[in-house]
Motif scaffolding. Structure first.
Motif, PDB file in Angstrom:
ATOM      1  N   ALA A 151      11.401   2.828   0.956  1.00 46.33           N
ATOM      2  CA  ALA A 151      12.277   3.978   0.715  1.00 46.33           C
ATOM      3  C   ALA A 151      11.820   4.753  -0.516  1.00 46.33           C
ATOM      4  CB  ALA A 151      13.724   3.500   0.542  1.00 46.33           C
ATOM      5  N   ASN A 152      11.482   4.039  -1.574  1.00 47.26           N
ATOM      6  CA  ASN A 152      11.033   4.704  -2.803  1.00 47.26           C
ATOM      7  C   ASN A 152       9.717   5.445  -2.595  1.00 47.26           C
ATOM      8  OD1 ASN A 152      13.240   3.837  -4.328  1.00 47.26           O
ATOM      9  ND2 ASN A 152      12.234   1.920  -4.907  1.00 47.26           N
ATOM     10  N   LEU A 153       8.784   4.820  -1.883  1.00 45.09           N
ATOM     11  CA  LEU A 153       7.489   5.463  -1.645  1.00 45.09           C
ATOM     12  C   LEU A 153       7.646   6.699  -0.764  1.00 45.09           C
ATOM     13  CD1 LEU A 153       5.169   2.364  -0.969  1.00 45.09           C
ATOM     14  CD2 LEU A 153       5.567   3.578  -3.123  1.00 45.09           C
ATOM     15  N   ILE A 154       8.506   6.590   0.248  1.00 49.73           N
ATOM     16  CA  ILE A 154       8.724   7.725   1.152  1.00 49.73           C
ATOM     17  C   ILE A 154       9.410   8.868   0.422  1.00 49.73           C
ATOM     18  CG2 ILE A 154       9.984   8.471   3.214  1.00 49.73           C
ATOM     19  CD1 ILE A 154       9.564   5.568   4.278  1.00 49.73           C
ATOM     20  N   GLN A 155      10.441   8.561  -0.348  1.00 50.56           N
ATOM     21  CA  GLN A 155      11.166   9.604  -1.070  1.00 50.56           C
ATOM     22  C   GLN A 155      10.308  10.237  -2.156  1.00 50.56           C
ATOM     23  OE1 GLN A 155      14.490   7.016  -2.010  1.00 50.56           O
ATOM     24  NE2 GLN A 155      15.834   8.135  -0.633  1.00 50.56           N
TER      25      GLN A 155
ATOM     26  N   GLY B  50       2.101  -1.505 -14.732  1.00 54.67           N
ATOM     27  CA  GLY B  50       2.968  -0.503 -14.110  1.00 54.67           C
ATOM     28  C   GLY B  50       2.824  -0.406 -12.608  1.00 54.67           C
ATOM     29  N   ARG B  51       2.384  -1.498 -11.961  1.00 56.34           N
ATOM     30  CA  ARG B  51       2.127  -1.442 -10.518  1.00 56.34           C
ATOM     31  C   ARG B  51       3.383  -1.584  -9.670  1.00 56.34           C
ATOM     32  NH1 ARG B  51      -2.473  -5.962 -10.035  1.00 56.34           N
ATOM     33  NH2 ARG B  51      -1.062  -6.974 -11.507  1.00 56.34           N
ATOM     34  N   PHE B  52       4.437  -2.166 -10.234  1.00 64.99           N
ATOM     35  CA  PHE B  52       5.593  -2.513  -9.411  1.00 64.99           C
ATOM     36  C   PHE B  52       6.844  -1.723  -9.796  1.00 64.99           C
ATOM     37  CE2 PHE B  52       2.738  -6.207  -9.630  1.00 64.99           C
ATOM     38  CZ  PHE B  52       2.384  -6.261  -8.290  1.00 64.99           C
ATOM     39  N   ARG B  53       6.646  -0.512 -10.234  1.00 60.25           N
ATOM     40  CA  ARG B  53       7.804   0.305 -10.599  1.00 60.25           C
ATOM     41  C   ARG B  53       8.600   0.762  -9.383  1.00 60.25           C
ATOM     42  NH1 ARG B  53       7.364   5.935 -10.785  1.00 60.25           N
ATOM     43  NH2 ARG B  53       5.370   6.818 -10.136  1.00 60.25           N
ATOM     44  N   TYR B  54       7.993   0.677  -8.195  1.00 62.18           N
ATOM     45  CA  TYR B  54       8.728   1.029  -6.972  1.00 62.18           C
ATOM     46  C   TYR B  54       9.479  -0.172  -6.397  1.00 62.18           C
ATOM     47  CZ  TYR B  54       5.903   5.267  -7.123  1.00 62.18           C
ATOM     48  OH  TYR B  54       5.310   6.442  -7.511  1.00 62.18           O
ATOM     49  N   GLY B  55       9.281  -1.343  -7.014  1.00 61.81           N
ATOM     50  CA  GLY B  55       9.972  -2.536  -6.563  1.00 61.81           C
ATOM     51  C   GLY B  55       9.037  -3.726  -6.502  1.00 61.81           C
TER      52      GLY B  55
ATOM     53  N   ALA C 141       2.099  -5.969  -2.180  1.00 62.32           N
ATOM     54  CA  ALA C 141       1.568  -5.971  -3.542  1.00 62.32           C
ATOM     55  C   ALA C 141       0.245  -5.219  -3.606  1.00 62.32           C
ATOM     56  CB  ALA C 141       1.399  -7.407  -4.035  1.00 62.32           C
ATOM     57  N   PHE C 142      -0.594  -5.366  -2.576  1.00 61.40           N
ATOM     58  CA  PHE C 142      -1.874  -4.644  -2.537  1.00 61.40           C
ATOM     59  C   PHE C 142      -1.651  -3.145  -2.346  1.00 61.40           C
ATOM     60  CE2 PHE C 142      -3.525  -8.870  -1.904  1.00 61.40           C
ATOM     61  CZ  PHE C 142      -4.778  -8.828  -2.491  1.00 61.40           C
ATOM     62  N   VAL C 143      -0.628  -2.780  -1.571  1.00 63.75           N
ATOM     63  CA  VAL C 143      -0.303  -1.365  -1.401  1.00 63.75           C
ATOM     64  C   VAL C 143       0.083  -0.760  -2.749  1.00 63.75           C
ATOM     65  CG1 VAL C 143       1.268   0.280  -0.312  1.00 63.75           C
ATOM     66  CG2 VAL C 143       0.393  -1.663   1.014  1.00 63.75           C
ATOM     67  N   LEU C 144       0.944  -1.461  -3.487  1.00 67.17           N
ATOM     68  CA  LEU C 144       1.392  -0.951  -4.784  1.00 67.17           C
ATOM     69  C   LEU C 144       0.255  -0.931  -5.796  1.00 67.17           C
ATOM     70  CD1 LEU C 144       4.885  -2.704  -4.972  1.00 67.17           C
ATOM     71  CD2 LEU C 144       4.383  -0.332  -4.373  1.00 67.17           C
ATOM     72  N   HIS C 145      -0.628  -1.918  -5.744  1.00 70.93           N
ATOM     73  CA  HIS C 145      -1.790  -1.906  -6.635  1.00 70.93           C
ATOM     74  C   HIS C 145      -2.679  -0.694  -6.337  1.00 70.93           C
ATOM     75  CE1 HIS C 145      -5.046  -3.572  -9.133  1.00 70.93           C
ATOM     76  NE2 HIS C 145      -5.854  -3.072  -8.189  1.00 70.93           N
ATOM     77  N   SER C 146      -2.848  -0.386  -5.062  1.00 72.53           N
ATOM     78  CA  SER C 146      -3.671   0.765  -4.683  1.00 72.53           C
ATOM     79  C   SER C 146      -3.071   2.060  -5.210  1.00 72.53           C
ATOM     80  CB  SER C 146      -3.817   0.826  -3.156  1.00 72.53           C
ATOM     81  OG  SER C 146      -4.515  -0.300  -2.671  1.00 72.53           O
TER      82      SER C 146
END
Length: 658
Positions: free
Chosen positions: A327-331, A277-282, A292-297
Motif C-alpha cells: 500500500a505504501n509503495l503504491i501510494q 533507511g531501507r525499511f521505511r515503508y515497513g 526485503a530485496f524489493v525494499l533494498h532495491s
C-alpha cells in the motif's frame, strides 16, 4: 573451432560427464570444469589484462596426466596471487582431491584440447558474443540443466535474462544485481547496451562464495571482468557491500534482480535495526525475505532509477505487514508495472512468478495507475517439465509495457483506487475481466466484470456460512490405539467423496475436538496445492467414525440449512465463475494456499432454497447417471475381453481371483 562446432557443446558435456561420473557428483562437475575452461581461455588470449604465471601456461600444466590435479591447484593459486581481483575465484575447488588424475587428463585431451580457445582464430572473435564464448556458454548450460534445483541456483533462465534488460531499457550509467548469482542479468544488460552502441558499468553482490566464483569466471569468459564489473561477496540484506565512500548504499540507474524465493532466515532481526533507511515503508514478514530485496532495491535507486525484479506471487498478495508495504509503495507512486509470467520457467520449481517494475520516474500519465500484463499463456515447452518464453512472447511483453497498451485480456492500466479495493493485491489475474480456467465442462473464458456488474442478486459466502481452517495436529494429538477421531486429509478425498480406508486416527480433547469436528452438510474445500478438491460431508461419512479436518482444508458450514444448501454452494464453486475466483485467490510462494477470508468474500447467486435444491439435485443426479453408465461400460468391457479369451481357447488356463 568452426561455427559448426557450436552444435557439439551438448555432446561434449555428455563425454565429460561420462568420464567424471565415478569421480564426482553432477553438482561438482561444473565447479571442476569451469576453472579449467577459464584458465585455458586466459592462457590462449592476451586481451584480458590478467597476469598469467610464468611457466604455467595451459600447455605446460596439462602436458601429461601425472599429478595433473596438483599442478592445476598450483597454477590457480599462483594466478590468484598475481591478480588481486581473482582472489578466491579459482581456488575454491581443491583439484588435488581427485585421485584418479586420468579422468581429468582424458577430459583435457579429448575435449578441452580438441580446439583452441584463441578468439582471433575465428571469424567472430567478440568476447561478449563470439564463437568461443557461445561454445563455452552452451557447454556450461548443459551441466546446469542436469543439476536440477541446485543447478538453477544463481542462474536465471535465458528467456528471463533476455526479457529483464529490455524492460529496464538502460544503455548507460550503473546497473546492479543484488543477488547476482552467475551474473546472467548483468551480462545481458551489457549486451543490450552494446546493441545500442553504448556502455554500462556493472555491479553485483552474491552470498554464496562458490556461486560468486563461478559468476566471476562467467564474466571473464564474456570479457567483462574486472574492468566493467565489480561483484562483492556477502549477504545483501544483513551486510550490504556496495556502498559509497561515506558508508551509504550506492545508488544505481538500473537494478535487475531475481532474489531467492521464500527465504525465511533472511535477517529480520538485523532489519529491525537497519541504518540504511531501507525499511521505511515497513518491515517484511519474518517468514519471507522476498520483500526485503524489493525494499533494498528501492533504497539503492537514483532519483530517476528503475528496478526490474522477479518475484513469486506471494510478494504480490500476502497480507499483514506486506500488504501495508505494498500500500505504501503504491501510494508513493513507485510501482509502475506487474507482469505475470508462465509457471515452470525456473529449473527445479514450477511456481508461477511475476516481474515487478519499480520506477522512480514514472510518467505523469501513470502517476495514479499501474500497468498489469497477463503473459501467463505465452510460452513454449522446452522440456517435459520446463517452459520458456519465445522471442515473440518477449516482444509482446516489452511492447505492451513500453506503450502502456490496453489489450483485452492481456494488458491493462489499473487505477490505484481499484487496487485499494482489492486489499492492495498486485496479482495480475485480479485485474482482467476475462481469464481462462479449467472446469468440469472444459476450458472456459471468464468475464469477471460481466458477472459482478450483472443484475443477478448475489451474497457473500461469509454472510451465509462460517469459513474455518482445519486442524494442524501437534505431538499431543497422538496416534492412539483407541483414537477419539479420524483426520481427513487431502489424500482422503477422491472424486468428491471421503474415502474412509486409511484415515489417520488421532486423540483430541473434547474442547479441541469441538472446533474441528465435522457434521453432515459441511463442505470441505482444499486450501493447499493447485488441485482444488471439494466434498460435502454426508451422514454416512460420520456414521461410524467421528471426523475432523486437517489444515489443508477449509470448512464451509452454512448458518441456516433452511435457507442455503451446501450442495448448491459446492455446485457454484465448481462452476466456471467459482473456479475463476478460487484460482484467482490462490496465494503462496512454494505452495499455493487459499485464505478463509478470500473464500468468504466470494459472492454467489442469491437464489431461493427450492431453486438451490433443484440445481443441487440436477447435478447429483447427473453424477449418479454418469457413474452408472461408466460402470455399465466397464462391465461390458470385462465381458468382451473374457469372451475374446474364451474364443482364443485360453480361458481354462486361468482363474480370476477378484
Amino acid at each position: 573451432m568452426r561455427n559448426a562446432v557450436l552444435n557439439e557443446a551438448e555432446k561434449d558435456a555428455w563425454v565429460i560427464g561420462d568420464n567424471w561420473r565415478s569421480e564426482m557428483q553432477n553438482s561438482e562437475m561444473r565447479l571442476t570444469l569451469q576453472p579449467m575452461l577459464t584458465y585455458k581461455l586466459l592462457c590462449e588470449n592476451t586481451d584480458h589484462g590478467f597476469n598469467i604465471p610464468n611457466n604455467q601456461s595451459w600447455e605446460v600444466v596439462t602436458s601429461n596426466g601425472l599429478d595433473l590435479g596438483k599442478r592445476l591447484s598450483i597454477a590457480f593459486r599462483e594466478l590468484e596471487r598475481l591478480n588481486h581481483s581473482l582472489k578466491d575465484v579459482f581456488t575454491l575447488n581443491d583439484y588435488s582431491r581427485y585421485h584418479n588424475d586420468l579422468s581429468l587428463y582424458k577430459v583435457v585431451e579429448n575435449i578441452l584440447n580438441r580446439h583452441s580457445y584463441n578468439r582471433d582464430l575465428y571469424e567472430d572473435s567478440n568476447p561478449l558474443t563470439g564463437t568461443v564464448t557461445r561454445y563455452l556458454d552452451n557447454l556450461l548450460e548443459a551441466f546446469i540443466s542436469r543439476e536440477g534445483t541446485q543447478g538453477g541456483e544463481g542462474n536465471s533462465p535465458k528467456s528471463i535474462s533476455t526479457l529483464l534488460p529490455r524492460l529496464l531499457d538502460k544503455t548507460s550509467g550503473m546497473i546492479c544485481d543484488h543477488a547476482s548469482g552467475l551474473n546472467g542479468f548483468l551480462i545481458e544488460a551489457y549486451k543490450y547496451a552494446q546493441l545500442n552502441h553504448e556502455e554500462v558499468k556493472l555491479f553485483g553482490q552474491e552470498i554464496n562464495p562458490q556461486t560468486r566464483a563461478l559468476g566471476i569466471m562467467n564474466l571473464i569468459i564474456h570479457g567483462l571482468y574486472p574492468e566493467i564489473t565489480d561483484v562483492k561477496l556477502g549477504n545483501t540484506i544483513t551486510s550490504p557491500q556496495l556502498k559509497d565512500e561515506d558508508g551509504h548504499l550506492m545508488k544505481f540507474d538500473g537494478i535487475l534482480n531475481s532474489p531467492p524465493f521464500a527465504v525465511s532466515n533472511w535477517g529480520y532481526d538485523e532489519a529491525e535495526k537497519d541504518v540504511y533507511g531501507r525499511f521505511r515503508y515497513g518491515l517484511p514478514s519474518r517468514a519471507y525475505g522476498d520483500m526485503a530485496f524489493v525494499l533494498h532495491s528501492i533504497a539503492s535507486l537514483k532519483k530517476d532509477g528503475k528496478a526490474v525484479i522477479v518475484v513469486p506471487h506471494g510478494v504480490l498478495q500476502r497480507g499483514a505487514s506486506e500488504a501495508k508495504i505494498r500500500a505504501n509503495l503504491i501510494q508513493e507512486g513507485l510501482i509502475e508495472a506487474v507482469i505475470g509470467l508462465p509457471s515452470n520457467l525456473f529449473i527445479g520449481t514450477g511456481i508461477p512468478v511475476a516481474v515487478l517494475i519499480i520506477n522512480k520516474n514514472k510518467p505523469t500519465t501513470m502517476s495514479d495507475r499501474i500497468l498489469f500484463i497477463n503473459a501467463e499463456d505465452g510460452f513454449k515447452k522446452a522440456m517435459r517439465n520446463q517452459n520458456e518464453l519465445r522471442e515473440s512472447d518477449i516482444e509482446d511483453i516489452v511492447m505492451a509495457y513500453r506503450n502502456y497498451s490496453q489489450i483485452d485480456g492481456y494488458s491493462r492500466s489499473v487505477p490505484v483506487s481499484e487496487i485499494s479495493s482489492n486489499d492492495w493485491s498486485l496479482l495480475p489475474l485480479r485485474y482482467f475481466e476475462k481469464a481462462e480456467v479449467d472446469t468440469k465442462i472444459g476450458r472456459a473464458n471468464i468475464n469477471r466484470k460481466h458477472y459482478e456488474q450483472s443484475d443477478l442478486p448475489k451474497i457473500a459466502l461469509g454472510e451465509i456460512a462460517e469459513v474455518d481452517r482445519g486442524l494442524n495436529p501437534t505431538k499431543d494429538d497422538s496416534d492412539d490405539a483407541e483414537p477419539t477421531h479420524y483426520l481427513v486429509n487431502l489424500v482422503d478425498v477422491q472424486e468428491g467423496k471421503i474415502i474412509p480406508d486409511g484415515l489417520k486416527g488421532i486423540t483430541l480433547s473434547p474442547k479441541r475436538a469441538r472446533e474441528y469436528e465435522l457434521e453432515p452438510g459441511d463442505l470441505l474445500l482444499s486450501s493447499r496445492g493447485t488441485t482444488l478438491k471439494m466434498t460435502v460431508v454426508t451422514q454416512e461419512d460420520v456414521k461410524e467414525k467421528p471426523l475432523v479436518f486437517s489444515q489443508n482444508f477449509l470448512r464451509i458450514r452454512v448458518l441456516d440449512p433452511m435457507q442455503y444448501d451446501p450442495n448448491f454452494i459446492k455446485a457454484f464453486l465448481e462452476s466456471p465463475i467459482g473456479q475463476y475466483y478460487l484460482q484467482a485467490y490462490q496465494r503462496g510462494t512454494t505452495v499455493t494456499v487459499l485464505s478463509h477470508k478470500d473464500v468468504a468474500s466470494i459472492k454467489l447467486p442469491k437464489l431461493a432454497i427450492d431453486k438451490q435444491r433443484d440445481i443441487a439435485q440436477l447435478l447429483l443426479g447427473s453424477d449418479e447417471e454418469y457413474q452408472a453408465v461408466m460402470e455399465q461400460a466397464r462391465k461390458r468391457q470385462e465381458h468382451n475381453y473374457s469372451e475374446s479369451y474364451h474364443i482364443m481357447g485360453i480361458s481354462d488356463s486361468y482363474v480370476m481371483i477378484d
